[in-house]
Design an enzyme around this catalytic site. Sequence first.
Site, mmCIF file in Angstrom:
data_model
loop_
_atom_site.group_PDB
_atom_site.id
_atom_site.type_symbol
_atom_site.label_atom_id
_atom_site.label_comp_id
_atom_site.label_asym_id
_atom_site.label_seq_id
_atom_site.Cartn_x
_atom_site.Cartn_y
_atom_site.Cartn_z
ATOM 1 N N ASN A 25 0.793 -1.231 0.000
ATOM 2 C CA ASN A 25 0.000 0.000 0.000
ATOM 3 C C ASN A 25 0.826 1.282 0.000
ATOM 4 O O ASN A 25 0.310 2.369 0.271
ATOM 5 C CB ASN A 25 -0.977 -0.001 1.183
ATOM 6 C CG ASN A 25 -0.235 -0.034 2.515
ATOM 7 O OD1 ASN A 25 0.988 -0.187 2.539
ATOM 8 N ND2 ASN A 25 -0.952 0.111 3.603
ATOM 9 N N ASP A 100 5.533 -16.847 14.950
ATOM 10 C CA ASP A 100 6.467 -16.545 16.013
ATOM 11 C C ASP A 100 5.650 -16.346 17.277
ATOM 12 O O ASP A 100 4.627 -15.658 17.246
ATOM 13 C CB ASP A 100 7.198 -15.239 15.668
ATOM 14 C CG ASP A 100 8.646 -15.266 16.065
ATOM 15 O OD1 ASP A 100 8.912 -15.567 17.237
ATOM 16 O OD2 ASP A 100 9.500 -14.962 15.208
ATOM 17 N N ASP A 200 10.089 -17.718 20.840
ATOM 18 C CA ASP A 200 11.101 -16.694 21.079
ATOM 19 C C ASP A 200 11.741 -16.848 22.464
ATOM 20 O O ASP A 200 11.051 -17.178 23.427
ATOM 21 C CB ASP A 200 10.388 -15.333 20.979
ATOM 22 C CG ASP A 200 11.340 -14.160 20.965
ATOM 23 O OD1 ASP A 200 12.051 -13.999 19.963
ATOM 24 O OD2 ASP A 200 11.363 -13.405 21.953
ATOM 25 N N GLU A 267 13.782 -21.039 20.139
ATOM 26 C CA GLU A 267 15.005 -20.244 20.146
ATOM 27 C C GLU A 267 15.587 -20.363 21.544
ATOM 28 O O GLU A 267 15.071 -19.773 22.496
ATOM 29 C CB GLU A 267 14.713 -18.767 19.813
ATOM 30 C CG GLU A 267 15.988 -17.966 19.670
ATOM 31 C CD GLU A 267 15.810 -16.470 19.881
ATOM 32 O OE1 GLU A 267 16.681 -15.713 19.433
ATOM 33 O OE2 GLU A 267 14.821 -16.040 20.498
ATOM 34 N N HIS A 328 16.950 -12.716 11.568
ATOM 35 C CA HIS A 328 16.780 -11.268 11.694
ATOM 36 C C HIS A 328 17.597 -10.649 12.829
ATOM 37 O O HIS A 328 17.422 -9.473 13.133
ATOM 38 C CB HIS A 328 15.288 -10.976 11.899
ATOM 39 C CG HIS A 328 14.798 -11.592 13.170
ATOM 40 N ND1 HIS A 328 14.712 -12.958 13.357
ATOM 41 C CD2 HIS A 328 14.406 -11.043 14.334
ATOM 42 C CE1 HIS A 328 14.275 -13.216 14.573
ATOM 43 N NE2 HIS A 328 14.080 -12.061 15.190
ATOM 44 N N ASP A 329 18.450 -11.447 13.480
ATOM 45 C CA ASP A 329 19.298 -10.925 14.554
ATOM 46 C C ASP A 329 20.779 -11.062 14.229
ATOM 47 O O ASP A 329 21.625 -10.660 15.016
ATOM 48 C CB ASP A 329 19.068 -11.723 15.858
ATOM 49 C CG ASP A 329 17.647 -11.639 16.371
ATOM 50 O OD1 ASP A 329 17.005 -10.595 16.190
ATOM 51 O OD2 ASP A 329 17.175 -12.636 16.964
HETATM 52 C C1 GLC Z 1 14.649 -12.924 20.076
HETATM 53 C C2 GLC Z 1 14.304 -12.318 18.738
HETATM 54 C C3 GLC Z 1 14.793 -10.906 18.701
HETATM 55 C C4 GLC Z 1 14.083 -10.135 19.783
HETATM 56 C C5 GLC Z 1 14.264 -10.809 21.149
HETATM 57 C C6 GLC Z 1 13.288 -10.277 22.155
HETATM 58 O O1 GLC Z 1 15.998 -13.069 20.257
HETATM 59 O O2 GLC Z 1 14.827 -13.115 17.715
HETATM 60 O O3 GLC Z 1 14.607 -10.297 17.464
HETATM 61 O O4 GLC Z 1 14.575 -8.829 19.826
HETATM 62 O O5 GLC Z 1 14.052 -12.191 21.103
HETATM 63 O O6 GLC Z 1 11.998 -10.715 21.891
HETATM 64 CA CA CA Z 2 2.479 -1.536 3.816
#
Ligand code: GLC
Ligand code: CA
Length: 547
Positions: A25, A100, A200, A267, A328-329
């Site tokens: 969008n 997640d 997580d 994780e 993503h980390d």
């Molecule tokens: C996990 C996620 C990370 C997040 C953290 C707190 O490590 O992968 O991106 O910032 O948890 O939720």
């Molecule tokens: Ca958007």
Amino acid sequence: MENKTEWWKQTSIYQIYPWSFQDSNGDGIGDLKGILNRLDEIQELGVETIWFSPFYLSPGEDFGYDIADYTKIDPRFGTMEDCDRLIKEIHKRKMKVVLDMVMNHTSDKHPWFLESKSSPSNPKRKFYIWKKGSKKPPNNWISMVGKSGWNYDRATDEYYYSNFLSFQPDLNYRNPKVKQTMFGVLDFWLKKGVDGFRLDIFNSIYKDESFRDNPLSLRFFPTPDNHDEAFFQKKQYNLNLPESFSFAKDVRKHVSKYKHKPFLIGEVSGSDQVLKSFLGENADGLNLVFQFELIHFQFNAKFFKNLLLKNETIFPKPFTPTYVLGNHDQRRYIDRLGGDKRKAKLLVCFQFMARGVPIIYYGEEIGRKEGRISNFKGKDPIAKMNRFVPLFLSNLIGIYINRDNCRLPMLWDDSKNAGFTNGTSWLPVGTFQKEDTVAQQKRDKDSLWNQYRSMFQIRKEWQAVREGSLEVIETNVMDVLCFERKYKETILHVYLNFGNQLQKLPLTNKTNLIYAFGGSKLRESFLELPSLSGMILRMTESKSLRK
Ligand code: GLC
Ligand code: CA
């Protein structure tokens, strides 16, 4: 026992970071409709299971890992209707959906926390971990981000605990109501047909009941696979508690009630023993855990060989190892390879052909590179916390501070903003070449995208890859890794030449070529493996190369 319903053992997982995948969008932020528009392409690549980083209602201070309502969609990503459609369309394409689930903490803007904070006598007070301190924090616990986990609340003169950032207060799982409420959240999504959860920071769920001080340690820097000894302490009492191991089993039992047998991937971090504890001694805990060792690979055959040997020793069947190159980390793997896509092809062949579940972070399939955004300019809360640390220094000590850099938008084509948005992208798209985009790589049969596609296909085609046994085969060439995958009568051999010389390996048995890349050739009586090439063979007579 192996059984057909255990589809999660044979799958592969593709992670989408909704902020950066596809905007529909023009607000510069990726969204659910955008993802819907790309589903055919995801399917074309061969993806089997999609894991979505959070898109629940959130202030977005940690880009969704700070949830304000677990059963609402954040309007920046769309509506519940979009989400229902997304789940349906994914299933229609015979793929699975993993959400997640941030069970450890909420946002400090979550109504539960606002209530909890309002007064020590509020019924929600015990939803979180509150404690008195006499002018100083109740104990020495350091959070995962390297500061005291205790946050002082002047109004009630107590501290609340957060094992990540201060705006992410930890839920109190010693309160049965919290457990019950969070199981209710899982149910909400499972009833919508979600196939699993990525849990997580699951190693942080329980904290010591009597709040004992952590012992000291000599170690300062954490690594992706070890947070439990860092910042000069052993996190004995705020991470990896035995209660968290048994909670893993509770959650597994809970989700197993569903006919579609959803799965859990945690994780967690710590020693192999810790990881195994989360999986349960009888494989009755979390189905899978992320294994982050591949993230800091050394690019030589010995490293990969040792990793295989270790996983086969410590996580033999019925356990299923996972092979992770990024998320993503973390720093993107292509940057660790100096952008060399030939090397990337070897890594990927290893990742997909090993026994276990390969986990792919969006953009890896095109070798999407990192950004160079300074910590000072970072949007990531970790970068903000460390804004005066220069980028080169954090790179030097190997600590990944500004996670914006691995979250840049997907490169779809060579139009404006690489086809990600026609507005102003929330993070810069950065400079890129036509060859870096999905559209172009799809056209080029030697591209990295096509290597991924072939790897997905080979997994689908060969039971031996999905669930066969694995054995490392000694070649007498140091730079060449060879391993065997075997299921019933089918035997496959994978050869990867990590070195910089051409290698020739004798072949005494009949074989069929399944896949070759990097210029490797199957000759009459030997294999020709140029530097950075690889090959997958089917051995049509047993014994093959082995003595
Ligand atoms: C996990 C996620 C990370 C997040 C953290 C707190 O490590 O992968 O991106 O910032 O948890 O939720
Ligand atoms: Ca958007």
